[in-house]
Scaffold this motif. Sequence first.
Motif, PDB file in Angstrom:
ATOM      1  N   ASP A 103       7.373  10.733   4.248  1.00 29.00           N
ATOM      2  CA  ASP A 103       5.969  10.357   4.376  1.00 29.00           C
ATOM      3  C   ASP A 103       5.663   9.983   5.819  1.00 29.00           C
ATOM      4  O   ASP A 103       6.529  10.083   6.699  1.00 29.00           O
ATOM      5  N   THR A 141      -0.015   3.936  -3.547  1.00 32.94           N
ATOM      6  CA  THR A 141      -0.598   3.278  -2.370  1.00 32.94           C
ATOM      7  C   THR A 141      -1.502   2.116  -2.726  1.00 32.94           C
ATOM      8  O   THR A 141      -2.075   1.493  -1.856  1.00 32.94           O
ATOM      9  N   VAL A 173       0.161   7.402   3.362  1.00 32.47           N
ATOM     10  CA  VAL A 173      -0.896   8.163   2.694  1.00 32.47           C
ATOM     11  C   VAL A 173      -0.296   9.365   1.968  1.00 32.47           C
ATOM     12  O   VAL A 173       0.811   9.813   2.274  1.00 32.47           O
ATOM     13  N   ASP A 174      -1.042   9.873   0.988  1.00 26.73           N
ATOM     14  CA  ASP A 174      -0.626  11.082   0.288  1.00 26.73           C
ATOM     15  C   ASP A 174      -0.544  12.235   1.281  1.00 26.73           C
ATOM     16  O   ASP A 174      -1.226  12.236   2.311  1.00 26.73           O
TER      17      ASP A 174
END
Length: 199
Positions: free
Chosen positions: A60, A130, A140-141
Amino acid sequence: QGWTADTNGLVDLTTAVGSINIPLGQSIGAQETTLVEFAGNLDSRAATGDAYSTTIDVYDSLGAAHPVVVTYTKNVAPNTWDVTVTSADPNVNALTVDVDGVGGTQAVFDAAGRLTTTGTPMTIDVDLMTASGAGTTGAVDFVISTDIDNLTQFAATGQIAPTYNNGYSAGQLLTFSVGTGGDITGIFSNGTTKTLGQM
């Protein structure tokens, strides 16, 4: 004496020669996984329900790794495989796969053993936990573009594996090497390398 690379690892040989500082222990930031490449073969002789899987650690925006399992399961239809993505990571809320660019979840091969969607990357949407509270990742995605053009379906042993992942965790400069052409390459604790300068 030589040229020091900029923050992107680029060396400008038109600038003045100077001392090169090798900052051992220097940090390199994390990079989110946005591109993955797979290669391998799905055995065309497989029976309906047979499956081949591979695991890849996707990173990520903060550099945390999330293991994602990609599975190809033989469908009853000829030359067709159902594609699923899963993760046992509690920080992954959901995963969505799009094999053909229009939301499909099946990989289809032609009579020559090649994907019918060659040139269209498979995408994997990673939905992270989140929300505030326990289990939040703070990241974040993200969406991963997955190149599967080198995946085949021949009458041969089946095996699939990732061959490239552009994501990585944060790391520190451990050592460096000097190439025969005088290029200085830094080697970081996260397995990445970066040009530091040119002698």
